[in-house]
Design a protein around this motif. Sequence first.
Motif, PDB file in Angstrom:
ATOM      1  N   PRO A  49     -38.492 -16.516 -14.335  1.00 46.82           N
ATOM      2  CA  PRO A  49     -37.255 -17.093 -14.872  1.00 46.82           C
ATOM      3  C   PRO A  49     -37.537 -18.026 -16.044  1.00 46.82           C
ATOM      4  CG  PRO A  49     -37.282 -17.194 -12.474  1.00 46.82           C
ATOM      5  CD  PRO A  49     -38.645 -16.751 -12.901  1.00 46.82           C
TER       6      PRO A  49
ATOM      7  N   TYR B  35     -34.995 -20.295 -17.505  1.00 46.77           N
ATOM      8  CA  TYR B  35     -33.799 -21.104 -17.722  1.00 46.77           C
ATOM      9  C   TYR B  35     -34.201 -22.449 -18.304  1.00 46.77           C
ATOM     10  CZ  TYR B  35     -29.663 -23.894 -16.707  1.00 46.77           C
ATOM     11  OH  TYR B  35     -28.581 -24.737 -16.810  1.00 46.77           O
TER      12      TYR B  35
ATOM     13  N   TRP C 278     -26.026 -27.433 -14.611  1.00 48.36           N
ATOM     14  CA  TRP C 278     -25.534 -26.065 -14.536  1.00 48.36           C
ATOM     15  C   TRP C 278     -26.030 -25.355 -13.281  1.00 48.36           C
ATOM     16  CZ3 TRP C 278     -21.977 -23.011 -16.643  1.00 48.36           C
ATOM     17  CH2 TRP C 278     -21.344 -23.447 -17.798  1.00 48.36           C
ATOM     18  N   LEU C 279     -27.229 -25.682 -12.858  1.00 48.02           N
ATOM     19  CA  LEU C 279     -27.744 -25.099 -11.623  1.00 48.02           C
ATOM     20  C   LEU C 279     -26.925 -25.571 -10.429  1.00 48.02           C
ATOM     21  CD1 LEU C 279     -31.606 -25.379 -12.212  1.00 48.02           C
ATOM     22  CD2 LEU C 279     -30.124 -23.399 -12.544  1.00 48.02           C
TER      23      LEU C 279
ATOM     24  N   VAL D  67     -23.668 -23.604 -10.566  1.00 50.68           N
ATOM     25  CA  VAL D  67     -23.869 -22.228 -10.101  1.00 50.68           C
ATOM     26  C   VAL D  67     -24.051 -22.190  -8.587  1.00 50.68           C
ATOM     27  CG1 VAL D  67     -25.435 -20.244 -10.187  1.00 50.68           C
ATOM     28  CG2 VAL D  67     -24.794 -21.414 -12.297  1.00 50.68           C
TER      29      VAL D  67
ATOM     30  N   TYR E 174     -31.167 -23.555  -1.556  1.00 48.59           N
ATOM     31  CA  TYR E 174     -31.264 -23.612  -3.019  1.00 48.59           C
ATOM     32  C   TYR E 174     -30.827 -24.989  -3.521  1.00 48.59           C
ATOM     33  CZ  TYR E 174     -30.390 -22.093  -7.874  1.00 48.59           C
ATOM     34  OH  TYR E 174     -30.393 -21.961  -9.238  1.00 48.59           O
TER      35      TYR E 174
ATOM     36  N   SER F 206     -35.375 -29.007 -10.103  1.00 49.63           N
ATOM     37  CA  SER F 206     -35.654 -27.712 -10.715  1.00 49.63           C
ATOM     38  C   SER F 206     -35.819 -26.687  -9.596  1.00 49.63           C
ATOM     39  CB  SER F 206     -36.926 -27.757 -11.579  1.00 49.63           C
ATOM     40  OG  SER F 206     -38.050 -28.076 -10.792  1.00 49.63           O
TER      41      SER F 206
ATOM     42  N   THR G 281     -35.787 -18.598  -7.149  1.00 51.39           N
ATOM     43  CA  THR G 281     -34.757 -18.013  -8.011  1.00 51.39           C
ATOM     44  C   THR G 281     -34.651 -16.505  -7.783  1.00 51.39           C
ATOM     45  OG1 THR G 281     -35.187 -19.692  -9.706  1.00 51.39           O
ATOM     46  CG2 THR G 281     -33.987 -17.727 -10.390  1.00 51.39           C
TER      47      THR G 281
ATOM     48  N   GLU H  82     -25.214 -13.818 -13.791  1.00 50.23           N
ATOM     49  CA  GLU H  82     -26.019 -14.912 -13.243  1.00 50.23           C
ATOM     50  C   GLU H  82     -27.503 -14.694 -13.525  1.00 50.23           C
ATOM     51  OE1 GLU H  82     -26.718 -17.087  -8.883  1.00 50.23           O
ATOM     52  OE2 GLU H  82     -25.630 -15.186  -9.046  1.00 50.23           O
TER      53      GLU H  82
ATOM     54  N   LEU I 130     -29.528 -17.350 -15.899  1.00 48.62           N
ATOM     55  CA  LEU I 130     -30.494 -18.203 -15.218  1.00 48.62           C
ATOM     56  C   LEU I 130     -31.931 -17.716 -15.341  1.00 48.62           C
ATOM     57  CD1 LEU I 130     -28.622 -19.037 -11.885  1.00 48.62           C
ATOM     58  CD2 LEU I 130     -28.615 -20.278 -14.055  1.00 48.62           C
TER      59      LEU I 130
ATOM     60  N   SER J 218     -25.490 -12.073 -21.573  1.00 48.31           N
ATOM     61  CA  SER J 218     -26.007 -13.239 -20.848  1.00 48.31           C
ATOM     62  C   SER J 218     -27.479 -13.481 -21.158  1.00 48.31           C
ATOM     63  CB  SER J 218     -25.813 -13.052 -19.345  1.00 48.31           C
ATOM     64  OG  SER J 218     -26.468 -11.870 -18.893  1.00 48.31           O
TER      65      SER J 218
ATOM     66  N   ASN K  34     -29.345 -16.755 -23.022  1.00 50.03           N
ATOM     67  CA  ASN K  34     -30.511 -17.433 -22.443  1.00 50.03           C
ATOM     68  C   ASN K  34     -31.671 -17.451 -23.426  1.00 50.03           C
ATOM     69  OD1 ASN K  34     -33.282 -17.035 -21.011  1.00 50.03           O
ATOM     70  ND2 ASN K  34     -32.035 -18.032 -19.451  1.00 50.03           N
TER      71      ASN K  34
END
Length: 337
Positions: A10, A12, A18-19, A22, A65, A74, A80, A115, A119, A171, A175
């Motif tokens: 990942p 991100y 934002w996490l 989500v 999560y 994080s 993730t 998503e 992410l 998306s 990113n």
Amino acid sequence: MKKFLEYLSPSYDGPPSWLWFVGMARIGMLIVVASGAHLIARDGGTFLPFVTGIYAAALASSLWYLVVLRREHSIPAILTWTQMLVDFGVVAATISFTGGHESFFTFLLVIVILEAGVLMGLLQGFVFATMASLFMLFQTIIKAPDAPDQLALWYHYLIQGLAFFFTAFISGYWNQRVSRMKQFQREILDNLSSGFLITDARGVVIAMNKAACAILKLVEENVAGLHVDGIMIQESGAECPVTTALRLKKDFTSYEFYAQVGENESKLLGLTTNRIRDAHDHVTGLIASFTDLTEMARMRKELQKQDRMAVIGELSAGLAHEIRNPVASIRGSMDEL
């Protein structure tokens, strides 16, 4: 293989808030979808026990999560991926047991792909788009023998597939742009000799450049998520000036203080702070720039010492002159006598 796994990691680089958004949205969506599936299951009979286990596992994963995000600020790569696979599995199971190809829950696959792209990254978004396309292909093949209009059925699948990959591209591209911007900023900051430290409005460290870690003798990977009070400690025991700037809502300019570095070392730092404000003039964070003035302070003391010695020399010369004149007169008078 190692390079491929790095691509799948990942990437991100957005704000941690934002996490949180989500994660909370995921739990809300899970509750709504589970309620709808439960209504359908009351007529399905055997569907209820299976779907209950799936949604219970998904809810536990979503809560874990948030717990990890709260504790570490994080999300590890493995968590993730696990969460994304759980989300995809829940959506796939829901679609399978609520009509398959004709299920009104198929739009959730677009949300999962969105998503994944936001992410995780562009490549990861395409991975989940491919998984969604293969899953819907399987559902379409199952439906095909009983479909009265084969052309409409396969056209429907084509539109779904295009939507999946288009969502992954949009998306993932977002990113990628954000990641490149963050990388560009890090490359600029990491090549500066001055230390830069960025915190949020509470004083939690968001990022530091390499110079800052070198000055404070910190490991860059272990800094994010720590409070600034724990990494920038005044030797006198006073409050950290960054915390003071946030608390009093004022900035420092070339503020000098001795900071405790390592176990038994201190350095003289020159600190300048600038608060970060949003469009509503609310303080959302702070940027602190600082330099190591220890060597400069040593040179300053040396110059002051040399200046004092020069003054003493001038005073000695003047005093010797003032003493020498009367002595010369006395010597002349003695010679005359």
